[in-house]
Write an enzyme that holds these catalytic residues in place. Structure first.
Site, PDB file in Angstrom:
ATOM      1  N   ASP A 177      21.132  28.789 -11.634  1.00  0.00           N
ATOM      2  CA  ASP A 177      21.394  28.286 -12.982  1.00  0.00           C
ATOM      3  C   ASP A 177      20.761  26.903 -13.110  1.00  0.00           C
ATOM      4  O   ASP A 177      20.962  26.048 -12.242  1.00  0.00           O
ATOM      5  CB  ASP A 177      22.906  28.197 -13.222  1.00  0.00           C
ATOM      6  CG  ASP A 177      23.229  27.597 -14.584  1.00  0.00           C
ATOM      7  OD1 ASP A 177      22.988  28.283 -15.588  1.00  0.00           O
ATOM      8  OD2 ASP A 177      23.716  26.455 -14.627  1.00  0.00           O
ATOM      9  N   GLU A 233      16.522  32.258 -14.386  1.00  0.00           N
ATOM     10  CA  GLU A 233      16.614  32.459 -15.823  1.00  0.00           C
ATOM     11  C   GLU A 233      15.216  32.564 -16.408  1.00  0.00           C
ATOM     12  O   GLU A 233      14.311  31.854 -15.980  1.00  0.00           O
ATOM     13  CB  GLU A 233      17.293  31.250 -16.483  1.00  0.00           C
ATOM     14  CG  GLU A 233      18.680  30.976 -15.983  1.00  0.00           C
ATOM     15  CD  GLU A 233      19.213  29.687 -16.599  1.00  0.00           C
ATOM     16  OE1 GLU A 233      19.201  29.577 -17.833  1.00  0.00           O
ATOM     17  OE2 GLU A 233      19.624  28.808 -15.841  1.00  0.00           O
ATOM     18  N   ASP A 247      28.838  25.947 -13.574  1.00  0.00           N
ATOM     19  CA  ASP A 247      27.449  26.256 -13.219  1.00  0.00           C
ATOM     20  C   ASP A 247      27.384  27.344 -12.149  1.00  0.00           C
ATOM     21  O   ASP A 247      26.468  28.170 -12.140  1.00  0.00           O
ATOM     22  CB  ASP A 247      26.732  24.993 -12.725  1.00  0.00           C
ATOM     23  CG  ASP A 247      26.560  23.965 -13.846  1.00  0.00           C
ATOM     24  OD1 ASP A 247      26.728  24.348 -15.022  1.00  0.00           O
ATOM     25  OD2 ASP A 247      26.275  22.790 -13.529  1.00  0.00           O
TER      26      ASP A 247
END
Ligand code: ZN
Length: 387
Positions: free
Chosen positions: A197, A279, A362
């Site tokens: 993340d 991501e 997170d």
């Protein structure tokens, strides 16, 4: 087997005498290149063979360059025009008739005195054990020019360096940029995925629970932002120069931070036999835009850099890498899947309103990214099997 291209940048530590020789050399080749570029522009001659016929003799006579160096100058000029013309052709300089395109084509290409210049194996040789290079200059061959490099870089250079290296001068420092051809490492079948993340408070957090803090980097950025504000008010030449140097220093610091984080993440994945799930970067840009508009450019640029460092290091280590859609990864519970804004009572805390699962926010997001990585890998490999 394929090859991965890598550039390794090392800093040269020339003695004052060596530095003078390097300086006059780089100045001479770039002055010569600017002269050849003007000639090419005015006579509309852009091919290597034709330019050599027009310019070769004069480069040698007027700029004191040896045959080899003269050929490199001509090649540099033809390469620069080939890039420019390709950009124009591809529409990167605007439409035909546009001011930008006309401007780009109206004047000859110009090379700065410190601009990068290629040196091939005949003009530059590396002594890895001694950490020195021997390099051709306009004042003769300079031997024993020291350089610094990390243990990693030394190993890579010794094993895989190939072809030309670029000499360049920037912010009062000398650099050599060497190209290395590294053999591609086959990707191992992953045993699960390590989700990553990306954020601002924590630059990167893994589903394994490791948080890479952005505290130091953010402090440096903050300091530089303050200084920038004060300097920008001044508008003097020296203030502008200082600003430029500061910007580069900050960029170097950010790149170092990203390198270190990327290395740790890839090591963590390799050690545990996992692949890496990142991501999708378009998603990051959108998400950051929603939160902090003024920081978008900076952070999205930095995230892209971190992503590319991770991708590169993963490829080097044979670690699988997938990109996943990051939508709702911060609001979804990584234990039961329940999606709710109220799952995030604070910036750092995640607490599921449905099942009660609690975790650092997170880490929870990284766990969601990890399971999307597993799903995405399964889908892409089902397609492989069907084919
Ligand atoms: Zn839950």
């Amino acid at each position: 087997m394929g090859v991965v291209k890598l550039v390794v940048q090392v800093r040269l530590l020339p003695t004052p005498e060596q530095a003078t020789a390097l300086e006059s050399t780089l100045c001479a080749v770039n002055e010569a290149a600017t002269w050849v570029a003007a000639l090419a522009h005015h006579r509309r001659v852009f091919r290597n063979y034709d330019l050599r016929r027009h310019a070769y003799g004069q480069i040698k006579d007027n700029y004191g360059l040896a045959a080899q160096a003269a050929q490199h100058v001509i090649k540099k000029v033809t390469d620069a025009y080939a890039t420019l013309h390709a950009n124009v052709h591809n529409g990167n300089m605007g439409r035909p008739g546009s001011a930008r395109r006309e401007r780009a084509l109206a004047k000859p290409v110009v090379f700065r005195p410190g601009a990068a210049h290629p040196f091939d194996d005949r003009c530059l040789s590396w002594q890895m054990d001694a950490r020195t290079v021997s390099i051709w200059t306009t004042r003769g061959r300079m031997k024993n020019v020291a350089f610094t490099a990390s243990a990693d870089q030394l190993q890579t250079l010794a094993a895989y360096r190939k072809g030309e290296s670029d000499l360049l001068y920037r912010d009062g420092r000398w650099f050599l940029i060497a190209t290395c051809d590294l053999p591609e490492v086959p990707v191992a079948a992953p045993d699960g995925f390590l989700g990553v993340d990306l954020g601002i408070v924590n630059i990167a957090t893994t589903s394994g629970g490791v948080r890479h803090s952005g505290k130091t980097l953010n402090a440096v950025r903050h300091r530089h932002r303050e200084l920038r504000r004060r300097l920008q008010a001044k508008q003097t030449t020296s203030a502008k120069r200082l600003l430029k140097r500061r910007r580069r220093k900050e960029a170097r610091f950010a790149a170092n931070t990203n390198h270190t984080i990327a290395k740790r993440i890839v090591t963590e994945a390799a050690r545990t036999g996992q692949g890496i799930a990142l991501e999708d970067l378009q998603g990051i840009r959108d998400r950051v835009r929603l939160r902090k508009p003024q920081r978008v450019t900076l952070h999205s640029w930095s995230f892209h850099q971190l992503g590319s460092f991770i991708a590169y290091k993963a490829a080097r280590a044979g670690v699988a890498l997938v990109y996943v859609d990051p939508a709702y990864t911060s609001q979804a519970c990584s234990s039961c899947g329940h999606v709710d804004k109220r799952n995030r009572p604070g910036q750092a805390t995640f607490s599921c309103t449905s099942c009660g699962f609690a975790e650092h926010a997170d880490v929870n997001a990284a766990r969601n990214i990890a399971s999307r990585g597993v799903a995405s890998w399964a889908v892409s490999h089902a397609a492989d099997d069907a084919a």
